[in-house]
Design a protein around this motif. Structure first.
Motif, mmCIF file in Angstrom:
data_model
loop_
_atom_site.group_PDB
_atom_site.id
_atom_site.type_symbol
_atom_site.label_atom_id
_atom_site.label_comp_id
_atom_site.label_asym_id
_atom_site.label_seq_id
_atom_site.Cartn_x
_atom_site.Cartn_y
_atom_site.Cartn_z
ATOM 1 N N ASP A 139 0.824 -1.210 0.000
ATOM 2 C CA ASP A 139 0.000 0.000 0.000
ATOM 3 C C ASP A 139 0.859 1.262 0.000
ATOM 4 O O ASP A 139 0.480 2.284 -0.583
ATOM 5 N N TYR A 140 1.995 1.192 0.666
ATOM 6 C CA TYR A 140 2.840 2.377 0.783
ATOM 7 C C TYR A 140 3.501 2.748 -0.542
ATOM 8 O O TYR A 140 3.969 3.876 -0.706
ATOM 9 N N ASP A 141 3.532 1.787 -1.477
ATOM 10 C CA ASP A 141 4.096 2.069 -2.795
ATOM 11 C C ASP A 141 3.115 2.819 -3.692
ATOM 12 O O ASP A 141 3.501 3.318 -4.755
ATOM 13 N N ASP A 146 -4.706 10.463 -5.574
ATOM 14 C CA ASP A 146 -5.922 9.675 -5.778
ATOM 15 C C ASP A 146 -6.123 8.663 -4.659
ATOM 16 O O ASP A 146 -7.241 8.481 -4.160
ATOM 17 N N PHE A 147 -5.048 7.988 -4.268
ATOM 18 C CA PHE A 147 -5.099 7.024 -3.174
ATOM 19 C C PHE A 147 -5.609 7.703 -1.901
ATOM 20 O O PHE A 147 -6.487 7.183 -1.193
ATOM 21 N N SER A 351 3.758 9.326 -5.245
ATOM 22 C CA SER A 351 3.795 8.859 -6.633
ATOM 23 C C SER A 351 2.822 9.564 -7.559
ATOM 24 O O SER A 351 2.943 9.444 -8.778
ATOM 25 N N ASP A 352 1.871 10.298 -7.009
ATOM 26 C CA ASP A 352 0.813 10.864 -7.842
ATOM 27 C C ASP A 352 0.422 12.224 -7.294
ATOM 28 O O ASP A 352 -0.169 12.319 -6.218
ATOM 29 N N SER A 353 0.769 13.272 -8.014
ATOM 30 C CA SER A 353 0.413 14.628 -7.596
ATOM 31 C C SER A 353 -0.078 15.397 -8.806
ATOM 32 O O SER A 353 0.624 15.495 -9.812
ATOM 33 N N LYS A 354 -1.278 15.925 -8.709
ATOM 34 C CA LYS A 354 -1.814 16.718 -9.816
ATOM 35 C C LYS A 354 -1.052 18.034 -9.918
ATOM 36 O O LYS A 354 -0.865 18.731 -8.920
#
Length: 458
Positions: A139-141, A146-147, A351-354
């Motif tokens: 989960d930490y990956d 969004d997560f 890992s995911d930033s708008k």
């Protein structure tokens, strides 16, 4: 002050919610918190499991309003980072009713707590932040915007199962810093799901964002111009950045000249507190300055938030005490949790930033959602210029032009009201505005809840 529904005709019923039995989430009620002064409201803390399969659980701390808790709105507060604790910052340094004492051994009452106006729900999000965790290492990956939004949305609905009487309350989301991304993303998720499934309806009425990351390119331009205009960097450094940095590119740091100049900007800020330009820094026992830019050079440093690094250390000391963890229902009977105010692993592995949440702003503005944005004007990390540059990209028509707003006969800051959004500044406040301007912040929060314009006269 005019009280809109559901506040109407209730102001004098101060006994109303005090006489109701405590039937909800009794197992999470906090009754023996070390160093806590006596209070006349209930508060609760504990875990909400958001994913049974993976064993993913988020920690919350909920304070009832001091009066009329069953009538007043519910406000979710989020801090940013990503990776920083809303409990360590928002709840016990900024707006909660119980603030950390200077020695970190106990708590003191906050005379300007926001739970005088609303029920306050603080969430440590995502997993890896504060006491929140997952039993599944994978989960930490996956941590990213969004997560985080999806887990926060799942949390809300699971939390309402614990506190069903709050499900139909008017609901707002507030926060600061990287929560400038979290909050619009969660608001959009709520809005979209409200249309799909009325049984899971959340009565979201507005969002409140302080010194928020909004649009990466404009945020960076504002940070650079602010540093130059406040004499933190030289003319030469500013000219180099303006000439060589294309903040709209996918990776402006590929340009060596740009990266070196931005390194120089961050190096200058290391001598002071980037989050509060004109206040003293914390000096450790060895006379070493404890304030840093908290960022890796050659990359975009996300906001780690905060004002007093010494107080951050006190928070770590307090929340790692066994009796505190027992009182907050996080101790499992064998292992003490390792609580930190910011988790650098979460920060570094995001890992995911708008790049921009302005499209979400436009979508939410079209729904009539109340959106207020504010800036402490002595913050160098998400400075007032960044926010002004970002919001200007919306091209909103002006409803009421730029003017000072007043609190206790003094100028609290400046404000401009657009059709669809209100923007205000706080004069002399750093990144975490309520730390610097607690009385003004509470008055501002009250105006936000009631949808009233800030005072324009002494």
């Amino acid at each position: 002050m005019v009280f809109p529904a559901p506040f109407a005709d209730c102001r004098h019923w101060h006994w109303y919610n005090e006489k109701k039995p405590d039937l909800e989430a009794a197992e999470d009620r906090v009754t023996s918190l070390p160093g806590q002064p006596s209070v006349d409201f209930r508060h609760y803390a504990g875990y909400v499991t958001v994913n049974e399969t993976n064993g993913r659980a988020l920690f919350y701390w909920f304070y009832e309003a001091t009066t009329l808790s069953k009538e007043k709105p519910l406000v979710l507060w989020l801090n940013g980072g990503p990776g920083c604790s809303s409990v360590g910052y928002g709840a016990t340094q900024e707006i909660g009713p119980l603030l950390l004492d200077a020695d970190g051994r106990g708590l003191k009452l906050n005379s300007f707590a926001w739970n005088t106006e609303a029920n306050l729900l603080f969430l440590e999000s995502p997993i890896g932040v504060g006491f929140s965790y997952s039993n599944t290492s994978g989960d930490y990956d996956n941590l990213g915007d969004d997560f985080t939004a999806n887990d926060a949305y799942a949390f809300l609905h699971k939390w309402f199962l614990k506190f069903p009487s709050y499900r139909n309350h008017i609901f707002y989301i507030a926060g600061e810093s990287y929560a400038g991304k979290y909050i619009p993303e969660l608001a959009e998720l709520i809005h979209d799901n409200n249309k799909i499934d009325r049984s899971s309806f959340v009565d979201l009425r507005g969002i409140l964002l302080g010194n928020p990351e909004t649009f990466d390119a404009e945020d960076w331009k504002g940070m650079v111009d602010y540093a130059w205009s406040h004499a933190v960097i030289s003319d030469e450094t500013h000219k180099t950045i303006v000439k060589s940095c294309n903040f709209y590119s996918d990776n402006p740091w590929n340009d060596t000249e740009c990266a070196d100049a931005v390194d120089e900007l961050l190096n200058q800020y290391r001598a002071i507190d980037i989050y509060s330009l004109y206040t003293s820094v914390c000096i450790g026992a060895n006379n070493a300055t404890l304030v840093t830019a908290r960022s890796s050079l050659k990359m975009m440093p996300r906001v780690m938030g905060g004002y007093d690094p010494c107080l951050d250390d006190y928070a770590k000391s307090y929340y790692n005490r066994l009796e505190v963890q027992k009182a907050l229902h996080v101790y499992d009977g064998s292992n003490l949790k390792n609580w930190s105010i910011c988790n650098m692993t979460v920060f570094d592995s995001w890992s995911d930033s708008k790049g921009s949440v302005l499209p979400i702003y436009r979508k939410l503005i079209a729904t009539g959602l109340r959106i207020w944005v504010y800036s402490g004007d002595t913050d160098g990390r998400v400075p007032v210029l960044s926010t002004r540059y970002s919001l200007s990209m919306l091209g909103l028509p002006i409803k009421n032009p730029w003017r000072p707003w007043y609190h206790q006969k003094q100028v609290g800051g400046w404000i401009q009201e657009y059709y669809g959004l209100t923007f205000a500044t706080f004069r002399g406040a750093g990144h975490a505005v309520p730390i610097f301007k607690p009385s003004e912040s509470l008055a501002f929060f009250s105006s936000f809840l009631y949808g009233e314009s800030l005072p324009s006269h002494r």
